[in-house]
Each structure stands twice: as C-alpha cells, then as structure tokens.
Design an enzyme around this catalytic site. Sequence first.
Site, PDB file in Angstrom:
ATOM      1  N   THR A   1       6.099 -48.550  21.731  1.00 46.51           N
ATOM      2  CA  THR A   1       6.351 -47.172  22.185  1.00 46.51           C
ATOM      3  C   THR A   1       6.698 -46.249  21.017  1.00 46.51           C
ATOM      4  O   THR A   1       6.162 -45.144  20.905  1.00 46.51           O
ATOM      5  CB  THR A   1       7.514 -47.172  23.207  1.00 46.51           C
TER       6      THR A   1
ATOM      7  N   ASN B   1       3.188 -40.075  21.536  1.00 46.82           N
ATOM      8  CA  ASN B   1       2.718 -41.352  20.987  1.00 46.82           C
ATOM      9  C   ASN B   1       1.284 -41.692  21.415  1.00 46.82           C
ATOM     10  O   ASN B   1       0.902 -42.843  21.510  1.00 46.82           O
ATOM     11  CB  ASN B   1       3.705 -42.477  21.314  1.00 46.82           C
TER      12      ASN B   1
ATOM     13  N   TYR C   1       5.419 -40.073  36.269  1.00 45.43           N
ATOM     14  CA  TYR C   1       6.513 -40.657  35.479  1.00 45.43           C
ATOM     15  C   TYR C   1       7.815 -40.772  36.277  1.00 45.43           C
ATOM     16  O   TYR C   1       8.887 -40.883  35.681  1.00 45.43           O
ATOM     17  CB  TYR C   1       6.733 -39.838  34.203  1.00 45.43           C
TER      18      TYR C   1
ATOM     19  N   HIS D   1      -0.945 -43.756  26.829  1.00 41.02           N
ATOM     20  CA  HIS D   1      -0.204 -44.471  27.873  1.00 41.02           C
ATOM     21  C   HIS D   1      -1.026 -45.686  28.263  1.00 41.02           C
ATOM     22  O   HIS D   1      -2.258 -45.617  28.291  1.00 41.02           O
ATOM     23  CB  HIS D   1      -0.025 -43.590  29.120  1.00 41.02           C
TER      24      HIS D   1
ATOM     25  N   GLU E   1      -1.470 -47.015  39.313  1.00 37.34           N
ATOM     26  CA  GLU E   1      -1.799 -45.892  38.422  1.00 37.34           C
ATOM     27  C   GLU E   1      -3.288 -45.546  38.495  1.00 37.34           C
ATOM     28  O   GLU E   1      -3.658 -44.375  38.404  1.00 37.34           O
ATOM     29  CB  GLU E   1      -1.372 -46.229  36.991  1.00 37.34           C
TER      30      GLU E   1
ATOM     31  N   LYS F   1      -3.071 -38.983  25.435  1.00 37.79           N
ATOM     32  CA  LYS F   1      -2.063 -37.949  25.683  1.00 37.79           C
ATOM     33  C   LYS F   1      -2.361 -36.645  24.934  1.00 37.79           C
ATOM     34  O   LYS F   1      -3.198 -36.609  24.023  1.00 37.79           O
ATOM     35  CB  LYS F   1      -0.683 -38.498  25.284  1.00 37.79           C
TER      36      LYS F   1
END
Length: 140
Positions: A93, A114, A51, A117, A128, A11
């Site tokens: 998470t 965080n 998302y 993913h 995905e 991320k």
Amino acid sequence: MAIENTLSIIKPDATRRNLTGAINSYFEKQGLQIVAQKRLQLTKAMAERFYEVHKARPFYNDLVNFMISAPVVVQVLRGENAVLKNREIMGATNPADAAAGTIRKDFAESVEANSVHGSDSADNAAKEIAFFFAEIELTL
Ligand code: ADP
Ligand code: MG
C-alpha cells in the site's frame, strides 16, 4: 490453482499522468488478462460506497476526495490465482514499502495516491466486480 477474476482500479494520480497503458503492461507481462475495462468519473456517493469498509479510518474523507479528483479506469483482471497475483504485481500500500518492480514502487506518488486498487480476497473481488460491471460486460 484456479482461474480467478479480480477487480483493479487505475487511480486518478495515474490516469492524470497518462499511465493507463504503462500500468496495463505490468498485468499483461505477468500473465493477467484484462477481460473488461472502462474509464469513468466516480461520483462522491460511489467512492464513499466503494470504500465504505474504511469509513472509520482517519484517511477516509481524503481518500474519497482523491478518488473523485480525476477519472479512474476500472477493470477485471483474470488468470491463475489472480487476486493474490495482482496484489503482488501492485506492491505494498505504501510505496516506501513496495518491492522493486511493482506498480506502486514504480509509479505511486504517496500512500494515498498509490496508482492502483486491487481486491484483497476472492469474496471481495466478486462484490467489487459486481459494483462496477454487469454480467454481460465480462468477456470469456
Ligand atoms: P490497499 O489499497 O493496499 O488494499 P487499504 O485497503 O488498506 O490498502 O487502503 C485503501 C486505500 O486507502 C489505499 O490504497 C490508499 O489509497 C489509502 N490509504 C491507506 N492507508 C492510508 C494512509 N495511512 N494514509 C492515506 N491514505 C491511505
Ligand atoms: Mg484494500
């Protein structure tokens, strides 16, 4: 146990801190192979679609804006039980709840930022992966 593929995203908080290689070493040291990988800038429309399942959650808009705040690295990880194994390597998470030695414990800045993913089921992994990669990009 079967060999599986799972989708991983490094991320923006992590690409911004130049942690791509450091994070990849967690996957490789724990037996997952990086069989496809590319760095890209998500558009708002792409992040919203990716998302979509969280659309009703209060953090959805912030999450979308975070995910487009810098480039991400999308990747396909492969190995025995890869979906669950990657979730273990990632950690919880919320980094405050993540176990020692997990990516999120070691690198995450917050519950939102965080660092990674990972797909949460084999079905979602297939969806995905298809969202980001063409068949021809998935090496053996
Ligand atoms: P995970 O990424 O562990 O599968 P979720 O699917 O529940 O977690 O949430 C997707 C992402 O949304 C999280 O990784 C995190 O970036 C963000 N997120 C989840 N819960 C919160 C929250 N309470 N506040 C802010 N952001 C959140
Ligand atoms: Mg999730």
